[in-house]
Design a protein around this motif. Structure first.
Motif, PDB file in Angstrom:
ATOM      1  N   THR A  62       0.724  -1.547  -0.224  1.00 45.97           N
ATOM      2  CA  THR A  62      -0.092   0.307  -0.055  1.00 45.97           C
ATOM      3  C   THR A  62       0.476   1.581  -0.088  1.00 45.97           C
ATOM      4  O   THR A  62       0.133   2.516  -0.463  1.00 45.97           O
ATOM      5  CB  THR A  62      -1.214  -0.292   1.126  1.00 45.97           C
ATOM      6  N   LEU A  63       2.619   1.006   0.542  1.00 50.11           N
ATOM      7  CA  LEU A  63       3.042   2.204   0.398  1.00 50.11           C
ATOM      8  C   LEU A  63       3.202   3.115  -0.773  1.00 50.11           C
ATOM      9  O   LEU A  63       3.723   4.143  -1.077  1.00 50.11           O
ATOM     10  CB  LEU A  63       4.243   2.229   1.321  1.00 50.11           C
ATOM     11  N   GLU A  65       1.599   4.549  -3.354  1.00 50.94           N
ATOM     12  CA  GLU A  65       0.761   5.301  -3.842  1.00 50.94           C
ATOM     13  C   GLU A  65      -0.099   4.589  -5.397  1.00 50.94           C
ATOM     14  O   GLU A  65      -1.688   4.214  -5.210  1.00 50.94           O
ATOM     15  CB  GLU A  65       0.209   6.889  -3.092  1.00 50.94           C
ATOM     16  N   THR A 201       5.009   7.424   0.227  1.00 53.41           N
ATOM     17  CA  THR A 201       3.564   7.554   1.206  1.00 53.41           C
ATOM     18  C   THR A 201       2.526   7.625   1.230  1.00 53.41           C
ATOM     19  O   THR A 201       1.649   6.301   1.219  1.00 53.41           O
ATOM     20  CB  THR A 201       3.227   8.772  -0.410  1.00 53.41           C
ATOM     21  N   VAL A 202       1.981   8.029   2.078  1.00 56.06           N
ATOM     22  CA  VAL A 202       0.966   7.730   2.795  1.00 56.06           C
ATOM     23  C   VAL A 202       0.308   8.754   2.469  1.00 56.06           C
ATOM     24  O   VAL A 202      -0.165   9.562   3.493  1.00 56.06           O
ATOM     25  CB  VAL A 202       0.894   7.223   4.447  1.00 56.06           C
ATOM     26  N   THR A 206      -4.323   5.369   1.149  1.00 59.51           N
ATOM     27  CA  THR A 206      -3.576   3.940   1.711  1.00 59.51           C
ATOM     28  C   THR A 206      -3.869   3.833   3.178  1.00 59.51           C
ATOM     29  O   THR A 206      -3.906   2.353   3.209  1.00 59.51           O
ATOM     30  CB  THR A 206      -2.171   4.516   2.041  1.00 59.51           C
ATOM     31  N   LEU A 207      -4.563   4.331   3.713  1.00 61.94           N
ATOM     32  CA  LEU A 207      -4.548   4.778   4.724  1.00 61.94           C
ATOM     33  C   LEU A 207      -6.236   3.606   5.986  1.00 61.94           C
ATOM     34  O   LEU A 207      -5.840   2.744   5.834  1.00 61.94           O
ATOM     35  CB  LEU A 207      -4.493   5.346   6.222  1.00 61.94           C
ATOM     36  N   LEU A 246       3.301   3.942   8.037  1.00 58.75           N
ATOM     37  CA  LEU A 246       2.170   3.254   8.456  1.00 58.75           C
ATOM     38  C   LEU A 246       1.444   3.585   9.906  1.00 58.75           C
ATOM     39  O   LEU A 246       0.279   3.518  10.052  1.00 58.75           O
ATOM     40  CB  LEU A 246       1.829   2.101   7.977  1.00 58.75           C
TER      41      LEU A 246
END
Length: 296
Positions: A62-63, A65, A201-202, A206-207, A246
């Protein structure tokens, strides 16, 4: 119903909820596929610890983006995660253990799917599932996470140059999907992550994906509890840089202790109950004996 049968049924109900067309392990007789019974990838993927690594790899993935955005735009995993998990397992297991024509058919199916996954993010960055860099990211995060789970939870894990053999094997899958210059060893992957870390990136997207992956899913309490336990073990397998980005650093010194005890319990339970019929069929296809990890 026996306990073993119940464990086996529950496991395959989740992992085999959907199959890619053409997945099979029995023919043609004598064809070892891209790897064969002496390969590192047959050994690593032949244990339930790979499931823990698979979920951890999704969290790590997930990191990146653009890759996450592309997945969200062109996938229904939020609506039907079990079906998506089934397709992913079908591809990885089929390419690992299937004969050459089976592996090539599955790879062709995924490449055709990837042709439809492209677009532009809200900030203008392009994404494409056919891009070599994106294929490498997906493959490396999965292979790296599977290897971490293997080393931690397999009863007799590979080490040293044998792990390099595993990464070289997994690189073949990424290359078959269209990637070039794929990392093929522990050193290559360390260099790759060092290069990628400043680009990770977060975002809220992503979250959102992380919250979903760490949440409970399933229609019954047992499945929901198992999915939550699995996600916590998978989180513990993440490298420190990913946990920091994260916001998943251990809350107390006991957090990793509990997670690893849970991981040991999960893998031992699944090893006791799960029968790997597809792997048995692959070994029989090439006339090789199959010794499951529980018997090591």
């Amino acid at each position: 119903m026996s306990l073993r049968r119940a464990i086996d049924d529950a496991y395959w109900a989740m992992l085999a909820a959907a199959h890619l067309p053409g997945e099979q392990y029995t023919e043609p007789i004598g064809d070892p596929g891209h790897f064969g019974p002496g390969s590192a990838i047959w050994y690593v993927h032949g244990d339930v610890s790979g499931v823990l690594g698979g979920v951890s790899g999704l969290l790590l993935g997930t990191l990146n983006e653009p890759v996450t955005h592309g997945t969200n735009q062109h996938s229904d995993y939020l609506q039907d995660p079990i079906r998506r998990l089934g397709f992913t397992s079908s591809f990885v297991m089929g390419v690992t253990y299937g004969s050459t024509p089976v592996a090539d058919k599955l790879t062709g199916t995924i490449r055709a799917m990837h042709q439809r996954v492209h677009g532009t993010m809200p900030d203008g960055r392009p994404y494409s599932a056919t891009d070599s860099a994106d294929i490498i990211w997906t493959g490396v995060t999965q292979a790296y996470s599977a290897a971490r789970a293997h080393v931690r939870y397999h009863p007799n894990p590979l080490g040293g140059r044998d792990l390099d053999r595993y990464f070289a094997d997994y690189a073949v899958i990424s290359e078959k999907l269209g990637a070039t210059d794929v990392p093929k060893s522990r050193a290559d992957i360390a260099d790759y992550f060092a290069m990628m870390r400043p680009r990770l990136t977060v975002s809220e997207e992503t979250l959102q994906a992380v919250r979903f992956l760490r949440g409970a899913y399933g229609s019954d309490k047992a499945t929901q509890w198992s999915s939550m336990a699995l996600s916590r073990v998978a989180t513990d397998l993440l490298p420190d840089f990913a946990k920091n980005l994260l916001g998943l650093k251990p809350r107390t010194p006991l957090t990793p202790v509990v997670a690893r005890a849970t991981g040991t319990l999960l893998t031992r339970t699944l090893r006791y109950g799960v029968r790997w019929r597809n792997i048995e069929q692959a070994h029989a296809r090439v006339g090789a004996a199959y010794v499951p990890p529980s018997a090591l």
